[in-house]
Scaffold this active site. Structure first.
Site, PDB file in Angstrom:
ATOM      1  N   LYS A 276       0.836  -1.195   0.000  1.00  0.00           N
ATOM      2  CA  LYS A 276       0.000   0.000   0.000  1.00  0.00           C
ATOM      3  C   LYS A 276       0.875   1.251   0.000  1.00  0.00           C
ATOM      4  O   LYS A 276       1.926   1.283   0.656  1.00  0.00           O
ATOM      5  CB  LYS A 276      -0.918  -0.028   1.215  1.00  0.00           C
ATOM      6  CG  LYS A 276      -1.970   1.076   1.263  1.00  0.00           C
ATOM      7  CD  LYS A 276      -2.862   0.871   2.486  1.00  0.00           C
ATOM      8  CE  LYS A 276      -3.904   1.968   2.632  1.00  0.00           C
ATOM      9  NZ  LYS A 276      -4.762   1.744   3.822  1.00  0.00           N
TER      10      LYS A 276
ATOM     11  N   SER B 246      -9.346   1.957   3.027  1.00  0.00           N
ATOM     12  CA  SER B 246      -8.438   2.614   2.124  1.00  0.00           C
ATOM     13  C   SER B 246      -7.409   1.701   1.466  1.00  0.00           C
ATOM     14  O   SER B 246      -6.580   2.178   0.678  1.00  0.00           O
ATOM     15  CB  SER B 246      -7.700   3.720   2.887  1.00  0.00           C
ATOM     16  OG  SER B 246      -6.977   3.170   3.979  1.00  0.00           O
TER      17      SER B 246
ATOM     18  N   SER C  38      -9.910  -0.386   7.259  1.00  0.00           N
ATOM     19  CA  SER C  38      -9.359  -0.250   5.900  1.00  0.00           C
ATOM     20  C   SER C  38      -8.752  -1.522   5.329  1.00  0.00           C
ATOM     21  O   SER C  38      -8.436  -1.564   4.143  1.00  0.00           O
ATOM     22  CB  SER C  38      -8.302   0.860   5.880  1.00  0.00           C
ATOM     23  OG  SER C  38      -8.908   2.118   6.045  1.00  0.00           O
TER      24      SER C  38
END
Length: 477
Positions: free
Chosen positions: A79, A154, A178
């Site tokens: 990420k 996210s 997330s």
């Protein structure tokens, strides 16, 4: 082997050990899929320029019979709010420069110490404070099961990469759900470990107090256990990791409190139906399942939640010179956070302490809390949240009410697939355990995989002979 992309990490390692495949082949298979599928998904935002060298080094270790660890040669996506050597960390926006970093933050370093091959960085909303994945810098990320819909956020780029077979594993973060919600939307497994189980150091600033943790996204329960073994452990740079609760014994007949919904908050009927089926299946499999309400009140925290992110962004605005270039929305949020009095931050901290005490007492009587992972199924990828759920209007956090409180109490939680909706898209459940309950959750991941089928099919786009029309230029991975 032409099907390397279909293997989980444990399967890849078995192939390396048997000599039927090597890490360079696995990397090239992943790169080929990225070039073919990612233009329609928008999962990756930056390549790792050293990926080929890392794969070649891993292949040499396997030939010598000396792999570094259980993930040696496994392609992993990272990420874009994680610091990784040789790659930028843009955090979904222009605040941080497009320049390679000099070192890994601790969880990434542990992955590399185990031999994992970093494919590249994956998309996230700016500052990772929203429940979808899109930003002005890199665009919107699609869900492999329905590319016009969101994979959640996210950690949306990371889940899309794994669910489309572009990466074997992915690393993301979870400050309010997330990892768990995107995992549910894409049919993956994810473990949000308790605060401190995965030590952190050397990364980007934190926005959500002490609640954000690093975690993995996998297509199998056994891969979740492999990742946990690599990421867990204390480090002197993170005192929270040195103050971990001891691992709790795994009960033979777990006591599960089934909480279908929170008060009168709307819940997608399909999610409710799959969750009820899951609760019945767990009971039939020997778990002691009782149904009831959550034994503590999370409504005050839910009301405060938007302020936590605003206060965190205000601190970034104060300390990061590049924040002046952030998107107007986040600069406005920072201004709102800066206008809040210090007493409001103390009230938030006091509420979190109250919840942690209440949860600690509740877990004396139960082993697990079963809830939905999400209140809604995926919505159009360019929208930050669904405007309504089951015909009822909701705000930006309406879909996310089942996850943030878990970050606040600091306990571990599992997201696992538990069926499909009428369109064939995955539905996920959440199991929350007491502090030190990660071993129990890993056994429950395997149990859920056995009972509900786990990763039993691929999205249509993942196996189609030709990709959808490109939505953007592919990255040179």
């Amino acid at each position: 082997m032409s099907d390397l992309w279909t293997l989980d990490a444990a399967g890849l390692v078995e192939a390396y050990r048997a000599g039927s495949a090597d890490p360079v082949e696995a990397l090239e298979a992943a790169r080929d899929r990225i070039a073919r599928l990612d233009p329609a998904l928008g999962a990756f935002v930056a390549p790792n320029p050293q990926a080929r060298a890392e794969a070649e080094a891993s292949a040499a270790r396997w030939r010598a019979g000396a792999p570094l660890g259980t993930l040696d040669g496994v392609p992993v996506a990272l990420k874009d709010n994680l610091a990784a050597r040789g790659m930028p960390a843009r955090w979904g926006g222009p605040t941080f420069p497009d320049a390679p970093l000099a070192q890994d933050e601790l969880p990434v370093a542990r992955l590399r110490a185990a031999g994992a091959v970093a494919l590249g960085k994956t998309n996230t909303p700016e500052f990772a404070v929203e429940g979808y994945t899109g930003n002005a810098l890199f665009g919107d990320t699609g869900n492999p099961w329905a590319p016009d819909l969101t994979p959640g956020g996210s950690s949306g780029g990371s889940v899309a990469a794994v669910a489309a077979g572009m990466a074997t594993l992915a690393l993301g973060t979870d400050g309010g759900g997330s990892l768990r919600r995107p995992a549910a939307y894409c049919g993956l497994f994810s473990l949000k470990a308790g605060i401190g189980r995965y030590a952190r150091a050397g990364g980007l600033p934190q926005v959500l107090l002490d609640m954000e943790v690093v975690g993995g996204l996998t297509r199998s329960a056994r891969d979740l256990a492999l990742l946990d073994a690599v990421l867990a452990g204390p480090d002197r740079r993170d005192p929270r990791a040195r103050a971990q609760a001891p691992e709790a014994p795994v009960p033979q007949r777990p006591r599960i409190l089934f909480v279908e919904r929170f008060g009168d908050a709307p819940l997608d009927p399909v999610i409710a139906a799959r969750l009820r089926e899951a609760a019945a299946a767990l009971a039939a499999d020997g778990c002691a399942v009782t149904e009831g309400a959550l034994p503590f009140d999370v409504a005050p925290l839910s009301a405060m939640w938007p302020e936590i992110a605003k206060i965190g962004l205000a601190r970034l605005a104060e300390t990061l010179p590049g924040f002046a270039q952030a998107s107007p929305k986040y600069r406005a949020m920072a201004d709102e956070g800066a206008a809040l009095p210090a007493t409001r931050l103390l009230a938030i901290i006091e509420e979190i302490d109250r919840l942690r005490s209440a949860a600690s007492r509740a877990f004396a009587e139960i082993d697990l809390i079963l809830t939905p992972a999400c209140a809604a199924q995926p919505w159009p990828k360019g929208e930050s949240h669904p405007p309504e759920i089951d015909g009822v209007a909701v705000g930006p956090r309406g879909h996310a009410i089942y996850t943030g409180w878990v970050n606040a109490i600091g306990c571990p939680a599992l997201s696992a697939p538990c069926g499909r909706d009428a369109h064939g898209s995955p539905v996920g459940l959440q199991l929350v355990a007491d502090l030190g309950g990660e071993p129990l959750l890993l056994t429950m991941a395997a149990r859920c995989e056995r009972l509900f089928g786990g990763w039993s099919a691929w999205p249509a786009m993942a196996t189609a002979p030709a990709p959808p029309p490109p939505a953007r230029q592919s990255l040179p991975l």
